[in-house]
Write a protein that holds these residues in place. Structure first.
Motif, PDB file in Angstrom:
ATOM      1  N   GLU A 102      51.750  52.785  41.010  1.00 27.58           N
ATOM      2  CA  GLU A 102      52.678  53.153  40.196  1.00 27.58           C
ATOM      3  C   GLU A 102      53.054  50.756  40.058  1.00 27.58           C
ATOM      4  OE1 GLU A 102      54.536  54.567  38.258  1.00 27.58           O
ATOM      5  OE2 GLU A 102      52.684  56.223  39.027  1.00 27.58           O
ATOM      6  N   ALA A 103      53.456  50.802  41.281  1.00 23.48           N
ATOM      7  CA  ALA A 103      53.927  49.410  41.086  1.00 23.48           C
ATOM      8  C   ALA A 103      53.527  48.252  41.008  1.00 23.48           C
ATOM      9  CB  ALA A 103      54.192  49.320  42.830  1.00 23.48           C
ATOM     10  N   VAL A 104      51.688  48.028  40.605  1.00 22.59           N
ATOM     11  CA  VAL A 104      51.130  46.951  39.719  1.00 22.59           C
ATOM     12  C   VAL A 104      50.498  46.925  38.533  1.00 22.59           C
ATOM     13  CG1 VAL A 104      49.177  45.516  40.575  1.00 22.59           C
ATOM     14  CG2 VAL A 104      50.365  45.594  42.589  1.00 22.59           C
ATOM     15  N   LEU A 105      49.925  48.602  38.642  1.00 21.19           N
ATOM     16  CA  LEU A 105      49.711  48.496  36.962  1.00 21.19           C
ATOM     17  C   LEU A 105      50.420  49.557  36.281  1.00 21.19           C
ATOM     18  CD1 LEU A 105      45.751  49.910  38.163  1.00 21.19           C
ATOM     19  CD2 LEU A 105      46.649  47.663  37.457  1.00 21.19           C
ATOM     20  N   GLY A 106      51.871  49.804  36.523  1.00 24.66           N
ATOM     21  CA  GLY A 106      53.014  50.579  35.772  1.00 24.66           C
ATOM     22  C   GLY A 106      52.867  51.819  35.703  1.00 24.66           C
ATOM     23  N   GLY A 107      51.656  52.966  35.934  1.00 21.52           N
ATOM     24  CA  GLY A 107      51.667  53.850  35.949  1.00 21.52           C
ATOM     25  C   GLY A 107      50.913  54.548  34.895  1.00 21.52           C
ATOM     26  N   ALA A 108      51.192  55.880  34.287  1.00 22.69           N
ATOM     27  CA  ALA A 108      50.911  56.418  33.422  1.00 22.69           C
ATOM     28  C   ALA A 108      50.976  55.669  31.722  1.00 22.69           C
ATOM     29  CB  ALA A 108      50.906  58.058  33.487  1.00 22.69           C
ATOM     30  N   VAL A 109      49.756  56.082  31.035  1.00 24.71           N
ATOM     31  CA  VAL A 109      50.510  55.512  29.248  1.00 24.71           C
ATOM     32  C   VAL A 109      51.675  56.823  28.665  1.00 24.71           C
ATOM     33  CG1 VAL A 109      49.625  55.808  27.287  1.00 24.71           C
ATOM     34  CG2 VAL A 109      48.541  54.688  29.523  1.00 24.71           C
ATOM     35  N   LYS A 110      52.201  57.272  28.399  1.00 27.27           N
ATOM     36  CA  LYS A 110      53.238  58.114  27.836  1.00 27.27           C
ATOM     37  C   LYS A 110      52.477  58.615  27.207  1.00 27.27           C
ATOM     38  CE  LYS A 110      56.707  57.728  24.694  1.00 27.27           C
ATOM     39  NZ  LYS A 110      56.983  56.719  23.806  1.00 27.27           N
ATOM     40  N   ASP A 111      51.906  58.619  26.074  1.00 28.07           N
ATOM     41  CA  ASP A 111      50.699  59.879  24.981  1.00 28.07           C
ATOM     42  C   ASP A 111      50.090  59.321  24.124  1.00 28.07           C
ATOM     43  OD1 ASP A 111      52.515  58.741  22.973  1.00 28.07           O
ATOM     44  OD2 ASP A 111      54.295  60.302  23.228  1.00 28.07           O
TER      45      ASP A 111
END
Ligand SMILES: Nc1ncnc2c1ncn2[C@@H]1O[C@H](COP(=O)(O)O)[C@@H](O)[C@H]1OP(=O)(O)O
Ligand SMILES: [Mg+2]
Ligand SMILES: [Mg+2]
Ligand SMILES: [Mg+2]
Length: 356
Positions: A102-111
């Protein structure tokens, strides 16, 4: 004070680690969603998925940077079933280390639509100005399909110079001192004890660390093996005879007094292997007058070898020039060797190529 490019290095290593988790899953699937590109080369669900995840991480951290990536999204827009296969992997591939995810890679791709947009963001034309990332989501796709070596490759260039390079090699031994053997390029897998990340930052040396799936392990410095006697040296080259001239390389090796047969392996795993002293020399000799090497096939490896004490040039002895676009249009082939013997190797390369 933090060292220069510390943030870029952290993001690049974690982005490569996450993308490699995706490629490793696809590697073990029978159907890898392989399709043929316009140039007849293969691309798989793994290549597209890894590219989407890496670009997602870069855009979350460095939204103003440009990106030169190998794959395009056009083919996927016309093939919803392939798109859905890729989306399934992109959606579900996460670092074990949830905080970094979450903090470094920015988490999941939306869709799936956002994923296609991300894949299409790697269309920069490159050049000599500004910050440009080069991505090869799977280098050595043919090795990936054959069950050989492959690499997830990411490099940052600033004003045409490579500043940060990261190579994820899921099928190489973790152990830096495991010497290269002929079988390293064939029938490899990512079982226990395999998977390594090589990294380098300009002026800060090169390191290796286990690829793993959890928090990144501490890196250890790597360096090229000092060669005193070429008769005990080893050299590596492509598995694919269409990518590098294997009869000229044999003549060059013989003239240099190298007695061992070449180690053939796919991908930039060759650069990582000589950088850590598992092998000594990498020869890539042009097979056609028209093929231009791509920057994403060499940027990370070039820096990792040079930071480990090596020299990387083309067959004429000129440094690789990453500032002229998406290809290495000003260079022909690649010769990488320990700095102390590089000019001796180039001399022999020119003798052999000059005989044509
Ligand atoms: N004629 C060629 N000469 C040199 N490299 C090539 C040639 N055709 C394709 N390649 C590239 O060589 C790389 C693999 O190198 P290696 O054989 O050392 O593993 C791939 O990225 C591949 O690009 P592509 O992605 O278009 O297939
Ligand atoms: Mg490649
Ligand atoms: Mg590729
Ligand atoms: Mg390719």
């Amino acid at each position: 004070m933090t060292s220069p490019y510390a943030k870029e290095l952290e993001v690049a290593q974690l982005a490569v680690q996450r993308a490699a988790l995706l490629t490793k899953r696809v590697f073990h699937e029978k159907a890898k969603g392989t399709v043929s590109k316009d140039d007849k080369s293969p691309v798989t669900v793994g290549d597209f998925g890894a590219q989407a995840l890496i670009i997602s991480a870069l855009q979350a951290n460095f939204p103003a940077d440009e990106i030169v990536a190998e794959e395009e999204s056009a083919q996927l827009r016309a093939d919803p079933s392939l798109r859905d296969q890729i989306w399934e992997h992109v959606r579900s591939t996460r670092l074990d280390d949830a905080a970094s995810e979450e903090a470094v890679l920015g988490g999941a791709v939306k869709d799936a639509e956002a994923m296609l947009d991300l894949i299409g963001q790697g269309n920069s034309q490159g050049g000599a100005r500004g910050r440009i990332w080069a991505i090869d989501p799977i280098d050595g796709t043919k090795g990936f399909l054959r069950g050989g070596q492959y690499a997830v490759c990411l490099a940052l260039m600033v004003d045409g110079d490579v500043k940060v390079g990261v190579l994820g090699c899921p099928n190489l031994p973790v152990n830096d001192s495991a010497a290269l053997t002929a079988d390293i390029g064939a029938n490899q897998t990512d079982d226990e004890g395999r998977g390594v990340i090589f990294s380098a930052v300009i002026g800060q040396g090169a390191t290796s660390r286990p690829l793993g799936s959890g928090a990144l392990a501490k890196g250890q410095k790597i360096s090229m093996k000092p060669i005193t006697d070429l008769s005990s040296a080893s050299f590596c080259e492509s598995v694919e005879a269409g990518h590098s001239n294997q009869s000229e390389s044999a003549q060059i090796a013989q003239k240099l007094g190298i007695t061992k047969p070449s180690v053939r392996m796919d991908s930039q795993a060759k650069y990582g292997s000589i950088a850590r002293g598992a092998g000594d020399i990498y020869l890539r000799l042009p097979t056609s007058k028209t093929y231009q090497e791509k920057i994403w096939d060499h940027a990370a490896g070039d820096l990792i070898v040079r930071e480990a004490g090596g020299q990387v040039t083309d067959t004429t002895g000129s440094r690789l020039d990453f500032s002229v676009g998406r290809t290495l249009a000003s260079n022909r082939g690649v010769i990488a060797a320990p700095a102390a013997i590089h000019s001796q190797v180039i001399k022999v390369v020119q003798e052999v190529l000059g005989q044509k």
